[in-house]
Design a protein around this motif. Structure first.
Motif, short mmCIF file in Angstrom:
data_model
loop_
_atom_site.label_atom_id
_atom_site.label_comp_id
_atom_site.label_asym_id
_atom_site.label_seq_id
_atom_site.Cartn_x
_atom_site.Cartn_y
_atom_site.Cartn_z
N THR A 61 -3.74 11.70 -1.17
CA THR A 61 -3.76 11.51 0.28
C THR A 61 -3.90 12.86 0.97
O THR A 61 -3.16 13.79 0.69
CB THR A 61 -2.47 10.83 0.76
N GLN A 87 0.43 9.06 -3.99
CA GLN A 87 0.08 9.78 -2.77
C GLN A 87 -0.55 11.14 -3.02
O GLN A 87 -0.91 11.83 -2.07
CB GLN A 87 1.34 9.97 -1.90
N ASN A 135 3.75 11.99 4.06
CA ASN A 135 2.29 11.98 3.96
C ASN A 135 1.67 10.71 4.52
O ASN A 135 0.44 10.64 4.66
CB ASN A 135 1.86 12.14 2.50
N ASN A 136 2.49 9.71 4.86
CA ASN A 136 1.97 8.45 5.39
C ASN A 136 2.17 8.31 6.89
O ASN A 136 1.29 7.84 7.60
CB ASN A 136 2.64 7.26 4.69
N TRP A 137 3.33 8.69 7.38
CA TRP A 137 3.71 8.36 8.76
C TRP A 137 3.74 9.60 9.65
O TRP A 137 4.22 10.65 9.26
CB TRP A 137 5.10 7.72 8.78
N LYS A 163 -0.94 6.11 7.35
CA LYS A 163 -2.17 6.36 6.61
C LYS A 163 -1.86 6.50 5.12
O LYS A 163 -0.92 7.20 4.74
CB LYS A 163 -2.86 7.64 7.11
N ASP A 164 -2.65 5.79 4.29
CA ASP A 164 -2.61 6.01 2.86
C ASP A 164 -4.03 5.94 2.33
O ASP A 164 -4.99 6.11 3.10
CB ASP A 164 -1.66 5.02 2.16
N ASN A 165 -4.20 5.68 1.04
CA ASN A 165 -5.55 5.70 0.48
C ASN A 165 -6.41 4.55 0.97
O ASN A 165 -7.65 4.62 0.89
CB ASN A 165 -5.48 5.65 -1.06
N LYS A 178 1.45 3.14 -3.41
CA LYS A 178 0.39 3.77 -4.18
C LYS A 178 0.67 5.26 -4.34
O LYS A 178 1.38 5.88 -3.56
CB LYS A 178 -0.96 3.58 -3.47
N ALA A 204 0.82 -1.21 0.00
CA ALA A 204 0.00 0.00 0.00
C ALA A 204 0.85 1.25 0.00
O ALA A 204 0.42 2.31 -0.46
CB ALA A 204 -0.93 0.00 1.21
N GLN A 205 2.10 1.17 0.52
CA GLN A 205 2.96 2.35 0.58
C GLN A 205 3.38 2.81 -0.82
O GLN A 205 3.84 3.93 -0.99
CB GLN A 205 4.20 2.04 1.41
N ASP A 246 -5.57 3.14 7.48
CA ASP A 246 -5.32 4.13 8.53
C ASP A 246 -5.05 3.33 9.80
O ASP A 246 -5.96 2.75 10.39
CB ASP A 246 -6.52 5.05 8.71
#
Length: 725
Positions: free
Chosen positions: A27, A24, A299-301, A365-367, A22, A19-20, A370
């Protein structure tokens, strides 16, 4: 701490490593402020029943009343006040559960007292003025820090960082000589990185009830360091309260003839005249220190680490007439040949406690995913002791000698992992696993000179799961299950209760949203094992006494809506219907143990309804009629007619007017609140007790019932003005 947190997070995300990768750019970028409460709050479309209030919504009625009164018009909420008008000691019940069963966090840090599990907002007067937003989750909710939620959880986020400098002065005045004054400021971001902000407040009131005065002071100070992906805050806030007590209530006869009468501090002087002790007060101070570090890696962590220290200390002072020497562990004395076994005296009962907490969370968190995980540790150390200030006759105590001393040490470790997976545009799934490990030790004597030496350890596993289905743009459905456990509190230990409670909570909901209508409907079934219900009785300092009910449940339906009738008129109604029962409840009446079958759980009305009707004739003027209905409820668990509290329906009127474009100021806000506009004489709280009379008729036991009531204020008002610079 990272050695603990990171493995939990990795174990939750390893199934979705891909998923990482994808794209972003869709997001959403989360605000750094929100990371403080990421671990304890839920999103709008989550399968958890909840309500939100923003700073702007709170501002419209913020005239010095406590936070419970700010929540009064949310679904399933009932509020009450010792002094009768929302200043001083105020209380909240949600779905029939009292405030000790509502888990409250401030920036993710537990606020409930570790030993009593109570929430005392009187220790943080005017705290509403420093709240950025709040969320009330009904039922078990999501995993949180501190004692488990058995009726609701309330989490508050304090003031956010202001980019622009500002100043603010607020003053309000009202009935019963009530007045609130505060000043607020912020430097704005200095060099785009550093902000200092604060507030000082004072609130005073004579109270609706006789002598139920309040003298409240509070402060809030924060320093913040902000960079693009980093937010560090140091916050200190606290309060000082001195309130003349009004916890005794009054009986039905007095309610009918003199509803503001307050028996607290009453004694008879040497001439036989009724007098009242001037210093029958609760005097307490509480200071909080929080260090909060939010870090966004990309944007994810993101992560959050919080440190907290809370220091509380204070006393309750009482004049006691004709006290038995034996109550204080002393023998009668002989003066001039007369044996003296009773004396007038003045005593203080003290609390002195320290609370430390460490909280660490990490979020991915990604698309699609969460995911949050975290660990929490807290340590509480509390001293309980009593002092003698004065005695009419010498009974072996000098000034400020202690007549009892006890300690309470409580530690907690909890870990959690929670995840939301968005399967597609319609389906999302939620899972939440929490482990709580609690140790509680007591030593010494209680205020009744009973030795209390206990060492109990509790281990709880609290799973939660849910799913949301988005049928179309307007309709969403959700279902959830949650389990919670809750350890007994100190007063339960004193009653010989050591068994923890267990709750299985099932929620089923439907949310509808269109251009003019937002509707939330949910059903709930809360199944309790060994629930500690309020018996209705109170102890000698007004604290409620609990007992294990065995098996019990709450089954209900909640509906709330926001309906825009026109550009100027909005209606926000809500209603909660519920059945709240103890199963096969046993009670010893007239000396015989009897199975009463299913009985109503105390303090649990079957109907609670509210409505806010807003009219905006001008963009900067709002008029609102606020209505609240609370159905009849029982003050005990045996369905005794004498324990029934009548229903009530009250209406408040609120005016909010903001004047802008004034020289030298940004705006002036005028606020007015007229409470109980139809002058209803109502009672929102009370107590119920029974005792066995085995002396009036020898050989016969007769159960005697009694009740007391806490009347609330008739028509009263608050008006205020806030100048913003």
């Amino acid at each position: 701490m990272k050695r603990i947190i990171l493995p939990i997070a990795i174990s939750l995300v390893y199934l979705n490593v891909s998923a990482q990768e994808k794209v972003q750019d869709t997001t959403k970028t989360e605000k750094l402020e929100e990371v403080f409460i990421k671990s304890v709050r839920v999103e709008a479309d989550s399968p958890i029943t909840h309500s939100n209030l923003s700073k702007e919504q709170l501002e419209k009625r913020n005239l010095g009343q406590d936070i419970p009164y700010m929540l009064n018009y949310l679904p399933s909420v009932v509020t009450t006040s010792d002094a009768g008008a929302g200043v001083g000691y105020t209380y909240i019940r949600v779905r029939g559960s009292d405030a000790s069963r509502v888990n409250v966090t401030l920036n993710g840090i537990p606020f409930n007292d570790a030993e009593s599990q109570g929430t005392f907002f009187v220790n943080l007067p005017d705290f509403t003025s420093s709240v950025e937003s709040l969320q009330l989750q009904r039922g078990v909710g999501t995993s949180t820090n501190g004692s488990g939620a058995f009726g609701a959880s309330l989490n508050l986020l304090t003031d956010g960082v202001s980019e622009e400098a500002y100043g603010q002065i607020a003053n309000s005045f009202g009935s019963y000589n009530t007045r609130r004054h505060n000043v607020k400021f912020s430097t704005g971001l200095l060099q785009d990185k550093i902000e200092v902000a604060g507030r000082l407040s004072t609130i005073q009131s004579d109270g609706y009830i006789d002598r139920a005065t309040s003298d409240l002071k509070s402060y809030y100070l924060q320093g913040a360091y902000v960079e693009r992906n980093t937010l560090i805050k140091f916050i200190t806030f606290g309060g000082r309260e001195e309130t003349y007590q009004a916890y005794f209530g009054i009986d039905a006869e007095t309610l009918a003839t003199d509803r503001t009468f307050n028996p607290a501090g009453q004694f008879t002087d040497d001439d036989g005249n009724i007098q009242f002790y001037d210093n029958e007060v609760d005097n307490y101070a509480q200071d909080h220190y929080q260090l909060l570090w939010n870090q966004k890696f990309n944007n994810n962590w993101s992560s959050n680490i919080s440190l907290n220290y809370t220091y509380g200390r204070g006393y309750f002072e009482q004049f006691k007439e004709d006290e038995d020497f034996e109550t204080y562990g002393e023998d009668p004395i002989v003066i001039d040949g007369e044996t003296i076994s009773e004396t007038d005296l003045i005593r203080r009962r003290w609390l002195d406690n320290d609370f430390y907490a460490v909280n660490g969370n990490i979020n991915f968190k990604d698309n699609s995913w969460d995911i949050s995980s975290g660990v929490f540790f807290s340590s509480y150390k509390g001293d309980h002791f009593g002092e003698i200030l004065y005695t009419e006759f010498p009974i072996g105590f000098d000034y400020k000698d202690r007549y009892y001393f006890g300690t309470g040490d409580k530690s907690e470790v909890s870990v959690f992992g929670k995840a939301t997976y968005r399967f597609n545009e319609q389906w999302s799934f939620f899972g939440d696993l929490q482990g709580r490990f609690v140790n509680y030790e007591t030593a010494g004597t209680t205020s009744d000179l009973i030795t209390l030496n206990e060492d109990e350890t509790y281990s709880f596993f609290n799973p939660k799961a849910g799913a949301s289905f988005q049928l179309n743009d307007a309709n969403q459905f959700y279902a959830s299950y949650g389990r919670a456990h809750r350890e007994p509190r100190r007063s339960d230990f004193e009653q010989g209760i050591f068994k923890a409670e267990k709750l299985d909570d099932f929620e089923l909901g439907w949310r509808y949203a269109s251009e003019n209508i937002q509707l939330n409907t949910n059903g709930f079934y809360m199944d309790y094992t060994d629930q500690l219900v309020l018996t209705g009785a109170i102890d000698d300092v007004g604290a409620p006494i609990r007992a294990t009910s065995g098996s019990s449940y709450r089954l209900g339906l909640e509906v709330d809506a926001s309906i825009t009738l026109s550009e100027k008129i909005t209606v926000r109604p809500n209603i909660a219907l519920s059945s709240n029962k103890n199963r096969d409840f046993f009670f010893q009446r007239d000396g015989v143990l009897t199975n009463l079958g299913n009985t109503n759980i105390s303090y649990s009305p079957e109907i609670v309804a509210g409505n806010i009707l807003e009219y905006r004739p001008l963009p900067n003027l709002q008029l609102a009629l606020l209505s609240k209905y609370v159905g009849e409820q029982f003050l005990g668990n045996i369905d005794a007619e004498s324990s029934k509290l009548e229903d009530y329906f009250i209406n408040d009127f609120n005016v909010f007017y903001e004047v802008r474009k004034i020289p030298f100021v940004d705006s002036i806000i005028f606020t007015a609140l007229v409470n109980n506009i139809f002058n209803v004489e109502y009672v929102s709280n009370g107590y119920f007790f029974t005792f066995d009379d085995d002396f009036s008729t020898p050989g016969t036991v007769t159960t005697i019932e009694g009740a007391g009531y806490y009347p609330q204020a008739t028509t009263n008002f608050l008006v205020g003005a806030t100048v913003k610079f």
